[in-house]
Design an enzyme around this catalytic site. Structure first.
Site, PDB file in Angstrom:
ATOM      1  N   ALA A  31      -8.077 -14.348  -8.091  1.00  0.00           N
ATOM      2  CA  ALA A  31      -8.085 -13.444  -6.943  1.00  0.00           C
ATOM      3  C   ALA A  31      -9.385 -13.598  -6.162  1.00  0.00           C
ATOM      4  O   ALA A  31     -10.428 -13.947  -6.723  1.00  0.00           O
ATOM      5  CB  ALA A  31      -7.934 -12.001  -7.416  1.00  0.00           C
ATOM      6  N   ASP A  57       0.859  -1.185   0.000  1.00  0.00           N
ATOM      7  CA  ASP A  57       0.000   0.000   0.000  1.00  0.00           C
ATOM      8  C   ASP A  57       0.891   1.227   0.000  1.00  0.00           C
ATOM      9  O   ASP A  57       1.997   1.205  -0.555  1.00  0.00           O
ATOM     10  CB  ASP A  57      -0.923  -0.047   1.232  1.00  0.00           C
ATOM     11  CG  ASP A  57      -2.284   0.613   0.982  1.00  0.00           C
ATOM     12  OD1 ASP A  57      -2.300   1.828   0.744  1.00  0.00           O
ATOM     13  OD2 ASP A  57      -3.314  -0.087   1.035  1.00  0.00           O
ATOM     14  N   TYR A  82      -9.600 -11.018 -11.718  1.00  0.00           N
ATOM     15  CA  TYR A  82      -9.186 -12.342 -12.174  1.00  0.00           C
ATOM     16  C   TYR A  82      -9.872 -13.415 -11.342  1.00  0.00           C
ATOM     17  O   TYR A  82     -10.128 -13.240 -10.150  1.00  0.00           O
ATOM     18  CB  TYR A  82      -7.673 -12.532 -12.036  1.00  0.00           C
ATOM     19  CG  TYR A  82      -6.809 -11.566 -12.802  1.00  0.00           C
ATOM     20  CD1 TYR A  82      -7.268 -10.911 -13.946  1.00  0.00           C
ATOM     21  CD2 TYR A  82      -5.511 -11.304 -12.389  1.00  0.00           C
ATOM     22  CE1 TYR A  82      -6.460 -10.038 -14.643  1.00  0.00           C
ATOM     23  CE2 TYR A  82      -4.689 -10.429 -13.082  1.00  0.00           C
ATOM     24  CZ  TYR A  82      -5.172  -9.795 -14.209  1.00  0.00           C
ATOM     25  OH  TYR A  82      -4.367  -8.921 -14.899  1.00  0.00           O
ATOM     26  N   HIS A 117      -3.924   6.265   3.357  1.00  0.00           N
ATOM     27  CA  HIS A 117      -4.566   5.030   2.902  1.00  0.00           C
ATOM     28  C   HIS A 117      -3.991   3.781   3.559  1.00  0.00           C
ATOM     29  O   HIS A 117      -4.728   2.915   4.051  1.00  0.00           O
ATOM     30  CB  HIS A 117      -4.425   4.951   1.383  1.00  0.00           C
ATOM     31  CG  HIS A 117      -5.283   3.941   0.709  1.00  0.00           C
ATOM     32  ND1 HIS A 117      -4.928   2.609   0.600  1.00  0.00           N
ATOM     33  CD2 HIS A 117      -6.477   4.058   0.097  1.00  0.00           C
ATOM     34  CE1 HIS A 117      -5.875   1.965  -0.062  1.00  0.00           C
ATOM     35  NE2 HIS A 117      -6.829   2.818  -0.371  1.00  0.00           N
ATOM     36  N   SER A 129     -11.349  -0.439  -1.043  1.00  0.00           N
ATOM     37  CA  SER A 129     -10.082  -0.539  -0.312  1.00  0.00           C
ATOM     38  C   SER A 129     -10.316  -0.781   1.171  1.00  0.00           C
ATOM     39  O   SER A 129      -9.481  -1.390   1.846  1.00  0.00           O
ATOM     40  CB  SER A 129      -9.276   0.760  -0.455  1.00  0.00           C
ATOM     41  OG  SER A 129      -8.828   0.955  -1.759  1.00  0.00           O
TER      42      SER A 129
END
Length: 438
Positions: free
Chosen positions: A321, A178, A318, A217, A376
């Protein structure tokens, strides 16, 4: 050929490519990667390293390359003349190719001839491009005060039911790529097992700095995964887990930075990888790398994006994932949460599931707190849940952990499958499913 490679060659005459070697996915490599890290994995990857050394001749240094451009900007400016001189040497001092030994992949610059040679070489499994990765930016950020004993997201996923059984994620290492993390924040003291920073060219800075955040973040997502309780109040799903956290974004050659971070995380022995970043839209280019993570028994937990329905982020979209969307306190899928259907038999809908991603209160650098919205914010809830499950069953594969989480999910009556995937996971049910499997 990757559309991104074709565009790069057309525009600049050279292209940055990722090369996955066949030796990387040999059964003995996968076996070593699943069993352990370190020396055994490095030994198993020796044939891939030898192949990479031989294949280096297909790569070139070029003043037209991304690496050269990034290097020129990255030069400290003591004097204008010295800066210009350094800029002229930029292409020469940037190596044409890098090898990430724990992933077993190469990243470098090629001409059309070099690309053709790589594609024809029997030691190469895949050659892909490098579309620009970017952070999945929160659509809303607001100052907040931590008043409740637990955040609403922790309650919504029934996490306390696992805490009551003594599960905190203890002994589990979670990879966190991150913007970094404020290791001095009260909720993160003792949570950071190891920290790294990757520069504009994807090189690990030595010595490693003390854990810090280049933004808000990373601290926010890290604390949602593994924040420790402070004054009886909790923001972290797995308050006993530890983090291998690295700064990989934003700026510079972000693909090189992310590959460097992934390679480093594999070396640390992470079991879960949390990433809230990606390419906008569908790009095949990072798919072979995501498969390598799975082959190394690492569960990739990736944000699906904040661009709304009909959109998604790669590699979150994907099938390899575990892709995460966001829902709010009323149980509705957030308007910004990305979702998309694909023409594929396996896993045709993303996200795979949704997690708390609206008005999520977590840590902010400097000892404060922020409320953020975004996938997120949802993604670290799932990474934290996976850590709790791995403490309960340390020998479980990443596939078994993922399956338990997905089978525990249910959709609220008003949730559409195309937006919510399988729905919201229940921690207690996920644990029951995991421990009942043989």
């Amino acid at each position: 050929m990757s559309a991104h490679i074709a565009q790069e060659l057309k525009a600049r005459g050279v292209a940055e490519v990722i090369v996955v070697l066949k030796a990387t996915t040999e059964p003995e490599v996968i076996s070593a990667a699943r069993a352990a890290r370190g020396a055994r994995l490095k030994a198993a990857l020796a044939p891939a390293a030898a192949a990479a050394k031989a294949l280096a001749r297909y790569f070139v240094s070029s003043e037209m390359s991304l690496a050269a451009a990034v290097s020129d900007v990255d030069v400290p400016p003591p004097r204008a003349a010295a800066r210009r001189k350094a800029a002229r040497r930029g292409a020469r001092r940037v190596p044409p190719v890098r090898y990430f030994e724990h992933l077993g992949v190469m990243l470098g610059t090629v001409t059309r001839a070099g690309l053709a040679a790589l594609r024809a070489d029997p030691r190469v499994r895949a050659v892909t491009g490098t579309p620009p990765l970017s952070l999945v930016r929160p659509p809303r950020v607001a100052a907040a005060r931590l008043a409740a004993r637990r955040t609403w997201g922790i309650e919504a996923m029934n996490i306390p039911a696992l805490w009551q059984q003594g599960l905190t994620g203890r002994g589990v290492l979670v990879g966190h790529l991150d913007t970094g993390v404020d290791g001095r924040h009260p909720v993160l003291r003792g949570a950071i097992a190891t920290f790294a920073e990757f520069d504009a060219l994807g090189r690990e800075r030595r010595p490693a700095p003390r854990p810090y955040d280049t933004d808000d973040h990373g601290t926010h997502t890290a604390a949602t995964i593994a924040g420790r309780p402070v004054n009886g109040r909790a923001v972290g799903v797995a308050p006993g887990a530890h983090l291998a956290s690295a700064i990989v974004i934003e700026g510079g050659d972000v693909v090189a930075r992310v590959l460097g971070g992934m390679d480093w995380a594999v070396a640390q022995g992470v079991r879960i990888l949390n990433m809230s970043l990606g390419f906008r839209g569908w790009w095949e280019d990072f798919r072979p790398v995501t498969r390598l993570l799975r082959a190394r028994n690492i569960l990739p937990v990736f944000a699906v994006g904040n661009e709304g329905p009909g959109t998604s982020r790669s590699p979150g979209n994907y099938s390899e994932a575990l892709s995460v969307g966001a829902f709010d306190e009323d149980g509705a899928v957030a308007d910004f949460s990305s979702s998309q259907r694909f023409r594929r038999l396996r896993d045709p809908i993303v996200p795979d599931l949704v997690a708390p991603g609206v008005n999520v209160i977590s840590a902010r650098p400097g000892g404060r707190y922020l409320a953020m919205d975004g996938t997120s914010m949802a993604t670290p809830h799932i990474a934290g849940l996976a850590a709790l499950l791995l403490q309960a069953k340390p020998d479980a594969t990443e596939t078994r952990v993922e399956r338990a989480i997905l089978r525990s999910c249910s959709r609220r009556p008003w949730m559409d499958r195309a937006r919510a995937g399988r729905g919201v996971p229940d921690a207690a049910q996920a644990l029951a499913i995991l421990v009942s499997e043989r």
